[in-house]
Scaffold this active site. Structure first.
Site, short mmCIF file in Angstrom:
data_model
loop_
_atom_site.label_atom_id
_atom_site.label_comp_id
_atom_site.label_asym_id
_atom_site.label_seq_id
_atom_site.Cartn_x
_atom_site.Cartn_y
_atom_site.Cartn_z
N SER A 219 0.78 -1.23 0.00
CA SER A 219 0.00 0.00 0.00
C SER A 219 0.82 1.28 0.00
CB SER A 219 -0.94 0.00 1.21
OG SER A 219 -1.94 -0.98 1.05
N VAL A 220 2.12 1.23 0.23
CA VAL A 220 2.89 2.47 0.08
C VAL A 220 2.84 2.96 -1.37
CG1 VAL A 220 4.39 2.07 2.07
CG2 VAL A 220 5.09 1.24 -0.18
#
Length: 486
Positions: A219-220
């Site tokens: 998710s970064v």
């Protein structure tokens, strides 16, 4: 008779010219190739036995040449080798040169063109020939803290950098090793050590995983989607995003699910702030499907993905979006948009992306070398900060900073908070092989959010969610606090 004499003279002159030309070629044109030839044992032994310059951190050597009692006059010695192995590399008669030892070899050996005057002074004064010292940007206290925050026996990498200059403050990784084992003058000891070290799971003898190894970013990567959405003009800070619990695709049974351990299920529609705070998957997959693969790729490349030529000064493994699969179908693009599928990134790349947001959209070139010094430690070269690229606009960077601050203040990165300091951050969880329950756990962020001084990016691969959560955001908080309190 006269003709025979003339012919003999012609042959003699031709042979003389051939010999003289060969000598000239060897002496002036082929000398570098001959010195570099792996079979030139004399040159290799001479170079390996020289008084090589030191690698310095905060003025103290982490690698130096010390007197040796064997056939070489000097032995390469590493101080705190496990702490710095991924950066210094090693200098080995039998294994070659890696890391700073390789990239700054001409300066350390004293053979660089701009060291000619130094060499002449050494010859004229009869002094022992000595290489120059290379001083790194590393802060030893932060390096030690970062290294200690990765548990022994656990793989992981941490990058701490200054977003305004690109200077690497710390770059630590595990597993590590004692570089002195490979600097030995004994070939048998070298072969034994290299065999034993290569059996350590996750070991990389040739550079820190922080810049050599690729991981699924999870998710970064949603920071790329967010920047692409705002840059497109189709989305604003007030846009409402679809947030179903699952996203299905016609013609396939695959569904992309939201993060089950967050608060995503509280809303079927979400703004950017909520989607980032809770790290919801489906809103960002929808953005990618709306904008298309090319738009996400373009923004990823503005942050540094697909750049295979970056050096800092060692070669950085290029991060990848969308990966090796070329054109993506909708399910693949959706998974790629949340940092899965074939998307791969080094921790340094994630730190650079984060630093660009922190620095108003301007990405500085990462740098590990601070100065070059003569043997008496006089500075002969400083490495000034260098702009690498513009990743996004100041307005987009400012909006993303605001949302990333909410991720720490109100969202799932709350453990990265520092009392009295505004912290901007983003977590990431990338699933590994299905059914194993193991993930790559990430945190990336910067502080203070209103005047960024430090970026911290952490990856702990191959752990369950609970373990990863304990080793990323809380450790980032400790690093932020340590840097800002110096």
């Amino acid at each position: 008779m006269n003709q025979a004499i003339r012919n003999a003279w012609i042959v003699a002159i031709a042979l003389f010219a051939l010999v003289f030309g060969s000598i000239t070629y060897v002496q002036f044109f082929a000398v570098d190739d001959l010195k570099a030839n792996d079979n030139n044992q004399r040159a290799l032994n001479e170079q390996f036995c020289n008084d090589r310059g030191s690698i310095l951190v905060a003025g103290q050597p982490i690698a130096e040449s010390v007197p040796s009692a064997d056939q070489c006059k000097f032995q390469r010695k590493y101080i705190d080798p496990e702490l710095y192995a991924g950066l210094s590399g090693f200098y080995s008669r039998f294994g070659g040169l890696y890391g700073i030892e390789r990239q700054m070899n001409e300066q350390l050996a004293g053979t660089a063109d701009d060291a000619f005057f130094d060499r002449m002074v050494q010859v004229l004064t009869g002094a022992q020939p000595q290489g120059r010292s290379v001083e790194l940007t590393i802060d030893p206290a932060i390096q030690k803290l970062a290294y200690d925050l990765i548990p022994d026996g656990q793989q992981g990498a941490i990058v701490v950098m200054n977003p305004k200059t690109g200077a690497i403050i710390a770059m630590a990784s595990k597993p590590s090793y004692d570089t002195n084992l490979l600097a030995t003058h004994d070939s048998g000891d070298f072969e034994k050590s290299i065999a034993e070290l290569n059996n350590i799971p996750g070991i990389n003898l040739y550079g820190s995983p922080a810049y050599t190894k690729l991981y699924s970013p999870g998710s970064v990567f949603k920071l790329v989607d967010t920047a692409a959405a705002l840059a497109s003009g189709k989305y604003t800070k007030d846009s409402v995003l679809p947030n179903p619990a699952q996203l299905g695709f016609p013609g396939t049974s695959y569904t992309l699910n939201n993060y089950v351990n967050g608060g995503c299920s509280a809303r079927t529609q979400a703004d950017f702030a909520f989607a980032l705070e809770q790290s919801c998957n489906t809103p960002f997959a929808s953005i990618a499907l709306d904008l298309g693969q090319d738009a996400i790729t373009e923004q990823a490349e503005k942050f540094g993905f697909n750049d295979n030529g970056l050096k800092f000064p060692d070669q950085v493994t290029g991060s990848r979006f969308p990966g090796s699969t070329g054109r993506l179908g909708d399910p693949e693009l959706a998974r790629s948009a949340v940092g899965q599928q074939d998307v791969q990134a080094t921790p340094l790349q994630i730190a650079m992306m984060t630093a660009a947001i922190a620095n108003g959209g301007v990405q500085m070139k990462p740098n590990l070398v601070k100065t070059i010094r003569t043997p008496d430690l006089k500075v002969v070269k400083d490495f000034a900060p260098e702009v690498l690229r513009t990743s996004t606009t100041p307005e987009v960077a400012a909006q993303m900073t605001s949302w990333m601050t909410d991720v720490v203040d109100k969202g799932i990165a709350s453990a990265a908070a520092v009392p009295g300091v505004k912290v901007a951050g983003k977590t990431g969880t990338a699933e590994l092989e299905q059914g194993t329950g193991l993930n790559n756990s990430w945190f990336t962020g910067f502080a203070p959010a209103d005047n960024p001084q430090v970026v911290v990016s952490i990856v702990i691969p191959g752990v369950d969610i609970a373990t990863g959560a304990k080793l990323t955001s809380p450790n980032a908080s400790k690093l932020f606090e340590a840097v800002l309190n110096k």
